[in-house]
Design a protein around this motif. Sequence first.
Motif, PDB file in Angstrom:
ATOM      1  N   PRO A 265      -9.968   1.848   3.499  1.00  0.00           N
ATOM      2  CA  PRO A 265     -10.257   2.339   2.147  1.00  0.00           C
ATOM      3  C   PRO A 265     -11.164   1.382   1.380  1.00  0.00           C
ATOM      4  N   GLY A 266     -11.921   1.935   0.447  1.00  0.00           N
ATOM      5  CA  GLY A 266     -12.803   1.113  -0.366  1.00  0.00           C
ATOM      6  C   GLY A 266     -12.659   1.433  -1.839  1.00  0.00           C
ATOM      7  N   ASP A 267     -13.172   0.547  -2.675  1.00  0.00           N
ATOM      8  CA  ASP A 267     -13.151   0.800  -4.112  1.00  0.00           C
ATOM      9  C   ASP A 267     -14.367   1.644  -4.498  1.00  0.00           C
ATOM     10  N   LYS A 271     -16.486  -1.533  -1.646  1.00  0.00           N
ATOM     11  CA  LYS A 271     -15.941  -2.776  -1.099  1.00  0.00           C
ATOM     12  C   LYS A 271     -14.610  -2.494  -0.423  1.00  0.00           C
ATOM     13  N   PRO A 272     -14.414  -2.973   0.813  1.00  0.00           N
ATOM     14  CA  PRO A 272     -13.164  -2.699   1.529  1.00  0.00           C
ATOM     15  C   PRO A 272     -11.932  -3.193   0.777  1.00  0.00           C
ATOM     16  N   GLN A 273     -10.905  -2.367   0.756  1.00  0.00           N
ATOM     17  CA  GLN A 273      -9.609  -2.712   0.178  1.00  0.00           C
ATOM     18  C   GLN A 273      -8.625  -2.909   1.338  1.00  0.00           C
ATOM     19  N   PHE A 274      -8.635  -4.126   1.879  1.00  0.00           N
ATOM     20  CA  PHE A 274      -7.936  -4.379   3.130  1.00  0.00           C
ATOM     21  C   PHE A 274      -6.422  -4.209   3.033  1.00  0.00           C
ATOM     22  N   MET A 275      -5.847  -4.342   1.838  1.00  0.00           N
ATOM     23  CA  MET A 275      -4.395  -4.259   1.703  1.00  0.00           C
ATOM     24  C   MET A 275      -3.900  -2.859   1.340  1.00  0.00           C
ATOM     25  N   LYS A 276      -4.795  -1.889   1.348  1.00  0.00           N
ATOM     26  CA  LYS A 276      -4.381  -0.494   1.195  1.00  0.00           C
ATOM     27  C   LYS A 276      -4.280   0.160   2.570  1.00  0.00           C
ATOM     28  N   GLU A 277      -3.719   1.329   2.640  1.00  0.00           N
ATOM     29  CA  GLU A 277      -3.421   1.976   3.925  1.00  0.00           C
ATOM     30  C   GLU A 277      -4.698   2.373   4.670  1.00  0.00           C
ATOM     31  N   TRP A 278      -4.779   1.975   5.955  1.00  0.00           N
ATOM     32  CA  TRP A 278      -5.888   2.352   6.831  1.00  0.00           C
ATOM     33  C   TRP A 278      -5.496   3.559   7.675  1.00  0.00           C
ATOM     34  N   GLN A 279      -6.504   4.088   8.384  1.00  0.00           N
ATOM     35  CA  GLN A 279      -6.285   5.092   9.418  1.00  0.00           C
ATOM     36  C   GLN A 279      -6.998   4.632  10.695  1.00  0.00           C
ATOM     37  N   PHE A 280      -6.368   4.891  11.835  1.00  0.00           N
ATOM     38  CA  PHE A 280      -6.999   4.712  13.141  1.00  0.00           C
ATOM     39  C   PHE A 280      -7.063   6.091  13.801  1.00  0.00           C
ATOM     40  N   CYS A 289      -3.118   7.286  13.863  1.00  0.00           N
ATOM     41  CA  CYS A 289      -2.089   6.441  13.264  1.00  0.00           C
ATOM     42  C   CYS A 289      -2.504   5.953  11.884  1.00  0.00           C
ATOM     43  N   THR A 290      -1.497   5.672  11.079  1.00  0.00           N
ATOM     44  CA  THR A 290      -1.700   4.995   9.800  1.00  0.00           C
ATOM     45  C   THR A 290      -1.310   3.530   9.966  1.00  0.00           C
ATOM     46  N   PHE A 291      -1.929   2.694   9.156  1.00  0.00           N
ATOM     47  CA  PHE A 291      -1.705   1.252   9.206  1.00  0.00           C
ATOM     48  C   PHE A 291      -1.415   0.791   7.787  1.00  0.00           C
ATOM     49  N   THR A 292      -0.193   0.298   7.576  1.00  0.00           N
ATOM     50  CA  THR A 292       0.237  -0.164   6.261  1.00  0.00           C
ATOM     51  C   THR A 292       0.252  -1.682   6.241  1.00  0.00           C
ATOM     52  N   PRO A 293      -0.737  -2.320   5.606  1.00  0.00           N
ATOM     53  CA  PRO A 293      -0.838  -3.786   5.641  1.00  0.00           C
ATOM     54  C   PRO A 293       0.290  -4.482   4.873  1.00  0.00           C
ATOM     55  N   ILE A 294       0.672  -5.651   5.384  1.00  0.00           N
ATOM     56  CA  ILE A 294       1.611  -6.514   4.661  1.00  0.00           C
ATOM     57  C   ILE A 294       1.019  -7.903   4.429  1.00  0.00           C
ATOM     58  N   MET A 306     -24.240 -20.763   8.965  1.00  0.00           N
ATOM     59  CA  MET A 306     -23.196 -20.595   9.963  1.00  0.00           C
ATOM     60  C   MET A 306     -21.930 -20.177   9.235  1.00  0.00           C
ATOM     61  N   CYS A 307     -21.271 -19.130   9.730  1.00  0.00           N
ATOM     62  CA  CYS A 307     -20.052 -18.690   9.054  1.00  0.00           C
ATOM     63  C   CYS A 307     -19.131 -17.953  10.007  1.00  0.00           C
ATOM     64  N   MET A 308     -17.844 -17.917   9.631  1.00  0.00           N
ATOM     65  CA  MET A 308     -16.849 -17.048  10.254  1.00  0.00           C
ATOM     66  C   MET A 308     -15.986 -16.530   9.117  1.00  0.00           C
ATOM     67  N   ILE A 309     -16.136 -15.243   8.831  1.00  0.00           N
ATOM     68  CA  ILE A 309     -15.442 -14.642   7.694  1.00  0.00           C
ATOM     69  C   ILE A 309     -14.504 -13.561   8.228  1.00  0.00           C
ATOM     70  N   PRO A 310     -13.228 -13.917   8.472  1.00  0.00           N
ATOM     71  CA  PRO A 310     -12.299 -12.961   9.071  1.00  0.00           C
ATOM     72  C   PRO A 310     -11.332 -12.357   8.046  1.00  0.00           C
ATOM     73  N   HIS A 311     -11.124 -11.077   8.174  1.00  0.00           N
ATOM     74  CA  HIS A 311      -9.989 -10.412   7.546  1.00  0.00           C
ATOM     75  C   HIS A 311      -9.120  -9.905   8.698  1.00  0.00           C
ATOM     76  N   GLN A 312      -8.138 -10.716   9.102  1.00  0.00           N
ATOM     77  CA  GLN A 312      -7.189 -10.299  10.130  1.00  0.00           C
ATOM     78  C   GLN A 312      -5.940  -9.815   9.401  1.00  0.00           C
ATOM     79  N   VAL A 313      -5.733  -8.516   9.437  1.00  0.00           N
ATOM     80  CA  VAL A 313      -4.699  -7.892   8.624  1.00  0.00           C
ATOM     81  C   VAL A 313      -3.528  -7.488   9.520  1.00  0.00           C
ATOM     82  N   PHE A 314      -2.332  -7.920   9.135  1.00  0.00           N
ATOM     83  CA  PHE A 314      -1.106  -7.582   9.856  1.00  0.00           C
ATOM     84  C   PHE A 314      -0.346  -6.519   9.072  1.00  0.00           C
ATOM     85  N   GLY A 315       0.325  -5.639   9.813  1.00  0.00           N
ATOM     86  CA  GLY A 315       1.064  -4.599   9.124  1.00  0.00           C
ATOM     87  C   GLY A 315       1.793  -3.672  10.077  1.00  0.00           C
ATOM     88  N   TYR A 316       2.254  -2.545   9.521  1.00  0.00           N
ATOM     89  CA  TYR A 316       3.072  -1.587  10.262  1.00  0.00           C
ATOM     90  C   TYR A 316       2.253  -0.359  10.633  1.00  0.00           C
TER      91      TYR A 316
END
Length: 345
Positions: A265-267, A271-280, A289-294, A306-316
């Motif tokens: 989801p985005g605003d 811009k990505p809203q990583f802590m809102k519900e995703w879909q796969f 599947c739905t993905f509910t971040p925690i 040089m950069c490494m910009i990660p959003h590694q999101v864990f959830g249900y």
Amino acid sequence: MQREIVTATDLLDENGNILYPGYAKRLLYNYNRENITAKKSRIKEWDYYYVSDREKALCLTIADMGYVGALSISVIDFVKPSQFTNSSVFLFPMGKLNMPRTSAIGDCVWKNGKVEMSFFNDGAQRRLKGIYPNADKKGTSISWDITLSEVPEESMVIATPFDKKGYFYLNQKINCMKAQGYFTLGGEVKEFSPIDSLATLDWGRGVWTYDNTWYWGSLHTRLGDGKTFGWNIGYGFGNTENASEDMLFYDGKAHKIGRTEFVIPGDKEGKPQFMKEWQFISQDGRLACTFTPILDRYEPFDLKIMCMIPHQVFGYISGKCILDNGQEIVLDKVLGFAEKVRNKW
């Protein structure tokens, strides 16, 4: 159509290009590193282990990125939830780590200052050992000793070229290994029981282009019938015309599925809203599947050039997956992660 590789083959031709781009269910590619034609500073090699149960996870990485190397650790608490990450960085390893050319056997051991990390693999079991002083940057040290066994018969392997001669990515994801052991967090001991603890290996070797953004999702769990189940989904790097890395795993067997999209989801500005519900969602409808971040493990390292910009999101994760034989696997709040990572390297 996606090309499946079913017989053993060298990965690279004499010019450092992939001979047969595609996917496989075993590591049938011979990583003939001597055929790489790119500069040593462009070669990227890493072993990343993710060990977890329903309450905690430990992530360990040994990486040789050419002009920079790293021993990295993350500790995830799913109950609170909270996390911390740290990396011990060193310059110009340029192959000095002697990363194994195969995931099937071989050790990877390195020490940087007081940080020690060892991945032992005798071909039957894998043993992860090490110590990381001041891992949380607040004075807390971590040590660990974890044994992985029951490596599944099949896994995800993909050989992907980039649209640049001599550039490629060979990757294997081994999901659902049984884990047993512990890590100490200060004076507290965290146990991984083989009853409900599993591990995944991300084994990567390649010559990467400078600026990349990838998407990766991973899951491993034990179902109510005692069988292991997992998946690997992702995209965003290289030329994936011949194959994608989307695959389900059930009781040690791999099931290839169609290309999967991460619907983040985005605003209003997009811009990505990583802590809102995703879909796969896979193109063939075999994964929905739905993905509910925690928790969003956001640990940017950005020097602009040089950069490494990660959003590694864990959830249900909840939803359905369909195996090759039509069997439906229903997931109900199973822990997993998905990430969007941008690298300039």
